[in-house]
Design a protein around this motif. Structure first.
Motif, mmCIF file in Angstrom:
data_model
loop_
_atom_site.group_PDB
_atom_site.id
_atom_site.type_symbol
_atom_site.label_atom_id
_atom_site.label_comp_id
_atom_site.label_asym_id
_atom_site.label_seq_id
_atom_site.Cartn_x
_atom_site.Cartn_y
_atom_site.Cartn_z
ATOM 1 N N THR A 1 -6.075 -3.608 -5.191
ATOM 2 C CA THR A 1 -5.828 -2.162 -5.206
ATOM 3 C C THR A 1 -4.557 -1.888 -5.999
ATOM 4 O OG1 THR A 1 -6.798 -2.041 -3.005
ATOM 5 C CG2 THR A 1 -5.614 -0.100 -3.798
ATOM 6 N N LEU A 2 -4.708 -1.301 -7.177
ATOM 7 C CA LEU A 2 -3.594 -1.111 -8.094
ATOM 8 C C LEU A 2 -3.428 0.361 -8.452
ATOM 9 C CD1 LEU A 2 -4.512 -4.164 -8.458
ATOM 10 C CD2 LEU A 2 -3.564 -4.011 -10.759
ATOM 11 N N PRO A 3 -2.233 0.751 -8.930
ATOM 12 C CA PRO A 3 -2.036 2.110 -9.432
ATOM 13 C C PRO A 3 -2.744 2.300 -10.766
ATOM 14 C CG PRO A 3 -0.074 0.808 -9.820
ATOM 15 C CD PRO A 3 -1.006 -0.057 -9.010
ATOM 16 N N ASP A 4 -2.606 3.491 -11.348
ATOM 17 C CA ASP A 4 -3.281 3.783 -12.618
ATOM 18 C C ASP A 4 -2.765 2.924 -13.760
ATOM 19 O OD1 ASP A 4 -4.871 6.448 -12.059
ATOM 20 O OD2 ASP A 4 -2.910 6.689 -11.118
ATOM 21 N N ILE A 5 -1.444 2.766 -13.806
ATOM 22 C CA ILE A 5 -0.797 2.146 -14.965
ATOM 23 C C ILE A 5 0.234 1.126 -14.488
ATOM 24 C CG2 ILE A 5 0.872 2.599 -16.832
ATOM 25 C CD1 ILE A 5 -0.569 5.252 -17.325
ATOM 26 N N ILE A 6 0.251 -0.023 -15.153
ATOM 27 C CA ILE A 6 1.313 -1.022 -14.994
ATOM 28 C C ILE A 6 2.136 -0.980 -16.277
ATOM 29 C CG2 ILE A 6 1.857 -3.434 -14.554
ATOM 30 C CD1 ILE A 6 0.256 -2.123 -12.293
ATOM 31 N N LEU A 7 3.450 -0.808 -16.133
ATOM 32 C CA LEU A 7 4.291 -0.622 -17.314
ATOM 33 C C LEU A 7 5.332 -1.730 -17.412
ATOM 34 C CD1 LEU A 7 5.596 2.687 -18.709
ATOM 35 C CD2 LEU A 7 7.229 0.838 -18.363
ATOM 36 N N PHE B 1 0.829 -1.217 0.000
ATOM 37 C CA PHE B 1 0.000 0.000 0.000
ATOM 38 C C PHE B 1 0.854 1.254 0.000
ATOM 39 C CE2 PHE B 1 -3.417 -2.861 0.864
ATOM 40 C CZ PHE B 1 -4.524 -2.241 0.314
ATOM 41 N N SER B 2 2.111 1.141 0.473
ATOM 42 C CA SER B 2 2.993 2.301 0.362
ATOM 43 C C SER B 2 3.386 2.548 -1.077
ATOM 44 C CB SER B 2 4.257 2.083 1.214
ATOM 45 O OG SER B 2 5.087 1.088 0.642
ATOM 46 N N LEU B 3 3.378 1.469 -1.893
ATOM 47 C CA LEU B 3 3.667 1.617 -3.317
ATOM 48 C C LEU B 3 2.510 2.253 -4.067
ATOM 49 C CD1 LEU B 3 5.322 -1.813 -4.229
ATOM 50 C CD2 LEU B 3 6.426 0.428 -4.253
ATOM 51 N N ILE B 4 1.287 1.827 -3.739
ATOM 52 C CA ILE B 4 0.157 2.225 -4.581
ATOM 53 C C ILE B 4 -0.744 3.250 -3.934
ATOM 54 C CG2 ILE B 4 0.140 0.045 -5.797
ATOM 55 C CD1 ILE B 4 -2.022 -0.954 -4.025
ATOM 56 N N GLY B 5 -0.498 3.529 -2.649
ATOM 57 C CA GLY B 5 -1.331 4.514 -1.982
ATOM 58 C C GLY B 5 -2.730 3.980 -1.793
ATOM 59 N N CYS B 6 -3.624 4.801 -1.342
ATOM 60 C CA CYS B 6 -5.015 4.406 -1.168
ATOM 61 C C CYS B 6 -5.730 4.591 -2.478
ATOM 62 C CB CYS B 6 -5.668 5.243 -0.068
ATOM 63 S SG CYS B 6 -4.911 4.968 1.558
ATOM 64 N N GLY B 7 -6.033 3.482 -3.155
ATOM 65 C CA GLY B 7 -6.629 3.590 -4.481
ATOM 66 C C GLY B 7 -5.558 3.958 -5.479
ATOM 67 N N SER B 8 -5.949 4.655 -6.513
ATOM 68 C CA SER B 8 -5.027 4.966 -7.595
ATOM 69 C C SER B 8 -4.228 6.214 -7.346
ATOM 70 C CB SER B 8 -5.811 5.123 -8.906
ATOM 71 O OG SER B 8 -6.726 6.177 -8.781
ATOM 72 N N GLY B 9 -4.468 6.900 -6.248
ATOM 73 C CA GLY B 9 -3.630 8.026 -5.901
ATOM 74 C C GLY B 9 -3.903 9.262 -6.695
ATOM 75 N N ASN B 10 -5.058 9.413 -7.308
ATOM 76 C CA ASN B 10 -5.338 10.572 -8.126
ATOM 77 C C ASN B 10 -6.183 11.617 -7.418
ATOM 78 O OD1 ASN B 10 -4.080 9.764 -10.573
ATOM 79 N ND2 ASN B 10 -5.662 8.210 -10.772
ATOM 80 N N LYS B 11 -6.586 11.327 -6.185
ATOM 81 C CA LYS B 11 -7.492 12.234 -5.515
ATOM 82 C C LYS B 11 -6.765 13.481 -5.061
ATOM 83 C CE LYS B 11 -10.577 8.555 -3.932
ATOM 84 N NZ LYS B 11 -11.159 7.872 -2.772
ATOM 85 N N THR B 12 -7.387 14.602 -5.290
ATOM 86 C CA THR B 12 -6.891 15.858 -4.765
ATOM 87 C C THR B 12 -7.902 16.320 -3.738
ATOM 88 O OG1 THR B 12 -8.018 17.007 -6.550
ATOM 89 C CG2 THR B 12 -5.712 16.423 -6.918
ATOM 90 N N GLU B 13 -7.714 17.511 -3.197
ATOM 91 C CA GLU B 13 -8.674 18.001 -2.222
ATOM 92 C C GLU B 13 -10.039 18.136 -2.879
ATOM 93 O OE1 GLU B 13 -7.367 21.478 -0.222
ATOM 94 O OE2 GLU B 13 -5.430 20.648 0.327
ATOM 95 N N GLY B 14 -11.057 17.624 -2.192
ATOM 96 C CA GLY B 14 -12.389 17.604 -2.786
ATOM 97 C C GLY B 14 -12.523 16.383 -3.669
ATOM 98 N N SER B 15 -13.598 16.262 -4.379
ATOM 99 C CA SER B 15 -13.825 15.112 -5.245
ATOM 100 C C SER B 15 -13.101 15.290 -6.559
ATOM 101 C CB SER B 15 -15.325 14.939 -5.494
ATOM 102 O OG SER B 15 -15.840 16.083 -6.134
ATOM 103 N N ALA B 16 -12.621 14.157 -7.117
ATOM 104 C CA ALA B 16 -11.870 14.212 -8.366
ATOM 105 C C ALA B 16 -12.816 14.462 -9.529
ATOM 106 C CB ALA B 16 -11.137 12.886 -8.572
ATOM 107 N N PRO B 17 -12.466 15.387 -10.434
ATOM 108 C CA PRO B 17 -13.309 15.621 -11.597
ATOM 109 C C PRO B 17 -13.260 14.452 -12.552
ATOM 110 C CG PRO B 17 -11.265 16.857 -11.767
ATOM 111 C CD PRO B 17 -11.278 16.242 -10.396
ATOM 112 N N ASN B 18 -14.267 14.335 -13.402
ATOM 113 C CA ASN B 18 -14.313 13.284 -14.408
ATOM 114 C C ASN B 18 -13.177 13.470 -15.404
ATOM 115 O OD1 ASN B 18 -15.296 12.176 -17.169
ATOM 116 N ND2 ASN B 18 -16.540 11.138 -15.614
#
Length: 537
Positions: free
Chosen positions: A113-119, A24-41
């Motif tokens: 629970t994975l990051p956005d992209i696997i490369l 979880f230290s690698l991938i964070g909580c979820g995909s790690g894209n959240k900013t303050e407030g809700s994430a826009p589409n």
């Protein structure tokens, strides 16, 4: 006893907890894209063409695995830095080592629970993906709507789509075509100084190779007065010695294609004849008597023997690959013709350049369209060479005449090591068109340029391999047991027949036992997968 059991359970629980914490230290909580407030589409932010990809910065987490202690120096590649600035897509790299990845991967897939992209295709295998398809997005619509560079590449090279189409007809991963790759895999290499010392010509047939082996063994070609010459050596196998009998296996799956049909190499008549020849060599001391027991380090010690070269013949990627200070004595030669007078060379007529699973977008990602557009930036010629060798003006020189040359590596660093340090190298999405390859000028005496030069000796003889097919989840459940039993028995029997003989007497029982182990079931799986691969459009 109960107290001991509780303590042991507590230790096991702590171990699992620590492992989960690491992942979880690698991938964070979820995909790690959240900013303050809700994430826009994702589509609200997206510019459908041109740069930047998004007007407001977006962060994507990208996970990749590197071999051993390679580290993350590739992230300083100037192309990647410029890409971040020009696209407004910030990359949070998560670079793991192959030393620890197996355990981390198991926990990550178990957690879902994975990051956005696997490369990189070294990060998740076919079976990892097929058995966890819900974690990965089908990419067909994203490619059509947001990846014009890849779409153009797939039209030019249909193999890209064929190799990346899963059994359900969809693409879950992105492919690559590496630049300046040969058709030939490992090629025959011989000590030319030894030939010259004995007045021998380069062998062209297995009969001539036998004569050369005899001379190497009996006439002290290294001139040290010792009976220490080993005409041919390998580690726990015959290597590619049976290539001359048409037993070529470019992708190490014990299979080949003969007359358009998948064939299990180790039940064929040509294999039987090849083993008889190998036994003749072994019984006369012309191939290493330790070849089926020695490990790679023992073989390497012989190849780089301190006092004098002692290995006469081998199969290598390039002639300078393994012989250390004796490398300049070795040359690559044309494939050795077999008993039918035909030369066979292991490799792939399409070039050893195509692969799949180079990038996956996970279902955890909040921004799949952004991820697709970001990935598409890698599918230009200049982007691809910079992610294979290194950035322009750092590793690559762009010349006034429109050609590209590679700079010399720093003193004390090999070219290949430098490329791995400066780029994604073999991993990640990329596509270099065949026409653009003509603009790449490589040094023919070293590295990738040398391989292309010696490839000319073998390319016209390259056989069609059993391709990198895709299996269903059900097939993946059956394959491990079948291949472990069948391939393991074939390897053990091969060693026995080479060292002790008796193949004619034991052949029928050998075939019967393979069938009892499930060879017919294995061949059905292999054939079904091959037919799906060939029918992919």
């Amino acid at each position: 006893m109960e107290k001991y059991t509780n303590k042991r359970s507590l230790r096991m629980s702590l171990t699992v907890l620590l492992a989960f914490t690491l992942v979880f230290s690698l991938i964070g909580c979820g995909s790690g894209n959240k900013t303050e407030g809700s994430a826009p589409n994702s589509t609200d932010l997206l510019n459908k063409e041109g740069l930047p990809i998004v007007n407001e910065p977006v962060t994507l987490k990208v996970l990749t695995m590197r071999w051993g202690n390679m580290g993350d120096t590739f992230t300083q590649n100037q192309f990647l830095k410029d890409l971040e600035k020009n696209t407004n897509v910030k990359i949070e790299w998560q670079v793991v080592s192959s030393n620890d990845w197996a355990e981390q991967k198991s926990i990550m897939l178990a957690s879902g629970t994975l990051p956005d992209i696997i490369l990189g295709d070294q990060t998740f295998s076919d079976s990892d993906i097929v058995n966890n398809l819900s974690y990965f997005l089908p990419l067909d619509d994203l490619i059509e709507q947001h990846m014009p560079n890849l779409s153009k590449a797939m039209q030019e090279s249909p193999e890209l789509k064929k190799i990346s189409t899963y059994p359900d007809g969809k693409m879950y991963s992105l492919p690559s075509r590496l630049p300046s790759r040969p058709e030939s895999r490992f090629q025959p290499v011989i000590n030319k100084v030894w030939l010259d010392n004995l007045g021998l010509k380069v062998p062209e047939t297995i009969d001539e190779l036998y004569t050369v082996f005899k001379a190497f063994k009996e006439n002290d070609p290294n001139g040290n007065g010792k009976d220490d010459e080993i005409p041919f050596s390998e580690s726990k196998s015959l290597g590619y010695l049976l290539d001359s009998f048409g037993i070529t296996d470019a992708y190490d799956n014990f299979m080949s294609i003969q007359d358009g049909v998948p064939v299990y190499n180790y039940t064929s008549e040509r294999y039987k004849e090849g083993l008889k020849w190998a036994h003749k060599l072994y019984s006369e001391g012309l191939i290493d008597q330790e070849m089926f027991t020695q490990d790679g380090s023992m073989k390497a010690a012989k190849e780089q023997n301190a006092d004098a070269p002692i290995i006469g013949f081998s199969y290598q990627w390039t002639p300078d690959a393994v012989f250390g200070k004796w490398s300049d004595q070795y040359v690559t030669i044309a494939p050795i013709a077999g008993p039918d007078g035909i030369r066979y060379q292991g490799g792939d007529p399409n070039g050893l350049s195509y692969s799949r699973n180079q990038l996956l977008i996970t279902s955890s990602s909040k921004y799949p369209e952004v991820a697709a557009r970001w990935a598409d930036q890698f599918y230009t010629d200049e982007a691809s060479i910079q992610n294979f060798w290194g950035a322009i003006d750092t590793v690559i020189k762009k010349n006034d005449d429109g050609t590209y040359t590679l700079m010399d590596p720093p003193a004390g660093t090999s070219a290949d090591a430098w490329y791995w340090e400066q780029s994604l190298r073999d991993f990640g999405p990329k596509y270099v068109s065949p026409s653009f390859e003509q603009k790449i000028v490589l040094n023919p005496t070293t590295g990738d340029g040398l391989k292309l030069e010696i490839n000319k000796l073998g390319s016209e003889y390259v056989t069609a391999p059993y391709p990198r097919v895709m299996y269903t989840a059900e097939e993946f459940q059956e394959l491990p047991t079948l291949t472990t039993d069948i391939d393991g028995y074939a390897r053990a029997t091969r060693a026995q027949w080479v060292t002790k003989g008796g193949i004619d007497e034991g052949w029928d029982d050998y075939i019967k036992k393979l069938n009892n182990m499930g060879l017919e079931e294995l061949m059905k799986i292999r054939t079904d997968a091959y037919n799906r691969y060939m029918s992919a459009k």
